[in-house]
Design a protein around this motif. Structure first.
Motif, mmCIF file in Angstrom:
data_model
loop_
_atom_site.group_PDB
_atom_site.id
_atom_site.type_symbol
_atom_site.label_atom_id
_atom_site.label_comp_id
_atom_site.label_asym_id
_atom_site.label_seq_id
_atom_site.Cartn_x
_atom_site.Cartn_y
_atom_site.Cartn_z
ATOM 1 N N ILE A 279 -49.419 34.337 3.010
ATOM 2 C CA ILE A 279 -50.307 34.862 2.953
ATOM 3 C C ILE A 279 -50.203 36.510 2.846
ATOM 4 O O ILE A 279 -50.487 37.737 2.579
ATOM 5 N N LYS A 280 -48.604 36.526 3.312
ATOM 6 C CA LYS A 280 -48.223 38.460 3.820
ATOM 7 C C LYS A 280 -46.857 38.271 3.389
ATOM 8 O O LYS A 280 -47.055 39.896 2.725
ATOM 9 N N GLU A 281 -46.027 37.568 2.551
ATOM 10 C CA GLU A 281 -45.702 38.274 2.457
ATOM 11 C C GLU A 281 -44.951 37.843 0.610
ATOM 12 O O GLU A 281 -44.157 38.702 -0.320
ATOM 13 N N MET A 282 -45.500 36.561 0.320
ATOM 14 C CA MET A 282 -45.492 35.627 -0.815
ATOM 15 C C MET A 282 -45.944 37.032 -1.928
ATOM 16 O O MET A 282 -44.512 37.541 -2.912
ATOM 17 N N ASN A 283 -46.918 37.295 -2.122
ATOM 18 C CA ASN A 283 -46.913 38.934 -3.714
ATOM 19 C C ASN A 283 -46.098 39.378 -3.392
ATOM 20 O O ASN A 283 -46.249 40.402 -4.539
ATOM 21 N N LEU A 284 -45.216 40.160 -2.303
ATOM 22 C CA LEU A 284 -44.982 40.958 -2.243
ATOM 23 C C LEU A 284 -43.686 40.627 -2.674
ATOM 24 O O LEU A 284 -43.118 42.126 -3.621
ATOM 25 N N VAL A 285 -43.015 40.219 -2.206
ATOM 26 C CA VAL A 285 -41.609 39.463 -2.897
ATOM 27 C C VAL A 285 -41.957 39.820 -4.804
ATOM 28 O O VAL A 285 -40.589 40.339 -5.274
ATOM 29 N N PHE A 286 -43.456 39.486 -5.042
ATOM 30 C CA PHE A 286 -42.681 39.189 -6.314
ATOM 31 C C PHE A 286 -43.169 40.116 -6.976
ATOM 32 O O PHE A 286 -42.522 40.766 -8.681
ATOM 33 N N TYR A 287 -44.311 41.594 -6.566
ATOM 34 C CA TYR A 287 -43.864 42.691 -6.918
ATOM 35 C C TYR A 287 -42.747 43.475 -6.767
ATOM 36 O O TYR A 287 -42.426 43.952 -7.782
ATOM 37 N N LEU A 288 -41.896 43.711 -5.607
ATOM 38 C CA LEU A 288 -40.778 44.132 -5.179
ATOM 39 C C LEU A 288 -39.696 43.528 -5.792
ATOM 40 O O LEU A 288 -38.619 43.761 -5.498
ATOM 41 N N SER A 289 -39.671 41.996 -6.264
ATOM 42 C CA SER A 289 -38.673 41.614 -7.055
ATOM 43 C C SER A 289 -38.193 42.518 -8.537
ATOM 44 O O SER A 289 -39.240 41.848 -8.832
ATOM 45 N N LYS A 290 -36.867 42.880 -9.093
ATOM 46 C CA LYS A 290 -37.283 43.253 -10.562
ATOM 47 C C LYS A 290 -37.136 41.774 -11.364
ATOM 48 O O LYS A 290 -37.814 42.598 -12.621
ATOM 49 N N ILE A 291 -36.763 41.154 -11.475
ATOM 50 C CA ILE A 291 -37.370 39.695 -11.824
ATOM 51 C C ILE A 291 -36.789 39.328 -10.562
ATOM 52 O O ILE A 291 -36.595 38.255 -10.003
#
Length: 390
Positions: A279-291
């Motif tokens: 809920i709090k981090e998963m989508n941020l990882v996807f957005y903040l990862s270059k690949i």
């Protein structure tokens, strides 16, 4: 319409309920300790009382639950089930045949298998995601150092100490062990076609059962389903994910992060960050990862994993193995990129790390496609159109 939402620790609950409300439906969350049982008198009593109290018209759940299907069939109430787990044993319950069911599957090959087997209450549907979620998350406080990286993979490595495959191999049947190893080795080299089920012949199934002893399955699935998905495909995925991450770790040491429940998992050159909160981090990882890497669980034959949808919906760049269904909904090299083998994976990581503008354009194109077509509101609009006209 008054909708009962079977509440368990499922993904996508918030997005689904928001979509229902946006469509002018009333949503009533119902949780019960017996929701995974095949039959339960207590479940029947409690849900009957709940439905009467709230004047429920239709029931919904992520994944298929026989006890809820049974209740709906007895009360001539429509039951919508959206299955996002694969493999998923409970799907192969005898209750699946009930005409009150509307079961939506994200893997076209699984849908085709069931439909051609005579079931007319199963439907193929892409999984939804919420592209606006990342915008809300970016406005909150988060651990940027933890969640930002050049390359990421989110998922399990299936490094269980006592997994079924290794337990069978421990019996030291040389012929069987060699046969199993050959399947694992060969299937890893092939994307887009699974031959595991075909080579698990009746004789091999008998050998496996002699060594492992699963017993008589409940429901409509057979031992071949168990050994294909929970033994062979799980081991193939384990080998594949570890092999790929080890290669990435060698080529790009300390530039790849693994987000997983398996806190003790070690891959040389890869940072294990532990679990990223859904809920709090998963989508941020996807957005903040270059690949963002996708290495699909081999039980998903053709479908687009939820991981892929969430990566693209978050505005992340997706580099994935070949999955046939992706090509039905998205444009390759415009909205996502595939790798053909390990060498190709490394070449494309190198290329897209160096070509930032092209990488960002692909990620943006994917998010725009999802905003236009594959949000919760869009997908459930299609689902209710099917349910209301059948």
């Amino acid at each position: 319409m008054n909708i009962l939402f079977l509440d368990w620790l499922c993904y996508a609950k918030e997005g689904t309920i928001d979509a229902f409300k946006k469509m002018k439906h009333n949503v009533f969350e119902f949780a019960h300790e017996d929701y995974q049982e095949d039959k339960s008198d207590k479940f029947d009593r409690d849900i009957t009382e709940f439905c009467k109290k709230n004047d429920i018209d239709i029931c919904f759940s992520y994944n298929f639950y026989p006890v809820l299907s049974e209740f709906c069939y007895k009360n001539n109430m429509k039951y919508i089930s959206f299955v996002y787990d694969c493999p998923y044993v409970m799907l192969y319950s005898y209750q699946l045949k009930y005409p009150t069911n509307y079961v939506f599957l994200f893997d076209s090959s699984q849908y085709k298998e069931l439909y051609e087997g005579g079931l007319r209450n199963v439907f193929y549907m892409i999984l939804p995601t919420d592209p606006k979620l990342i915008d809300r998350m970016l406005e909150t406080e988060y651990d940027k150092e933890k969640l930002t990286c050049d390359i990421s993979f989110m998922g399990q490595l299936y490094d269980e100490e006592y997994n079924y495959y290794d337990r069978i191999q421990g019996k030291k049947n040389e012929y069987l062990n060699g046969y199993m190893d050959a399947i694992v080795c060969a299937q890893q080299k092939i994307y887009g076609y699974s031959f595991v089920k075909k080579v698990l012949t009746p004789d091999i199934i008998d050998m496996l059962e002699k060594e492992f002893g699963y017993g008589t399955p409940k429901g409509a699935f057979g031992l071949d389903y168990i050994y294909e998905n929970y033994v062979m495909n799980r081991k193939i995925t384990q080998k594949e994910r570890r092999r790929i991450l080890e290669r990435v770790g060698r080529e790009y040491p300390r530039r790849c992060k693994l987000f997983t429940w398996e806190k003790k998992a070690e891959v040389l050159g890869v940072k294990n960050m532990g679990v990223a909160d859904y809920i709090k981090e998963m989508n941020l990882v996807f957005y903040l990862s270059k690949i963002n890497l996708n290495i699909t669980l081999r039980s998903i034959k053709t479908g687009i994993p939820l991981r892929c949808m969430d990566i693209m919906g978050s505005g992340g760049f997706l580099l994935t193995n070949y999955q046939r269904d992706l090509f039905e909904f998205f444009d390759v090299d415009k909205e996502f990129v595939i790798y053909e083998d390990d060498d190709d994976l490394v070449r494309k990581i190198d290329y897209y790390l160096k070509n930032e503008n092209e990488r960002k354009e692909i990620a943006l194109n994917a998010r725009k496609k999802i905003e236009t077509n594959y949000t919760f509101y869009h997908i459930f609009g299609e689902i209710f159109d099917i349910v209301n006209h059948k």
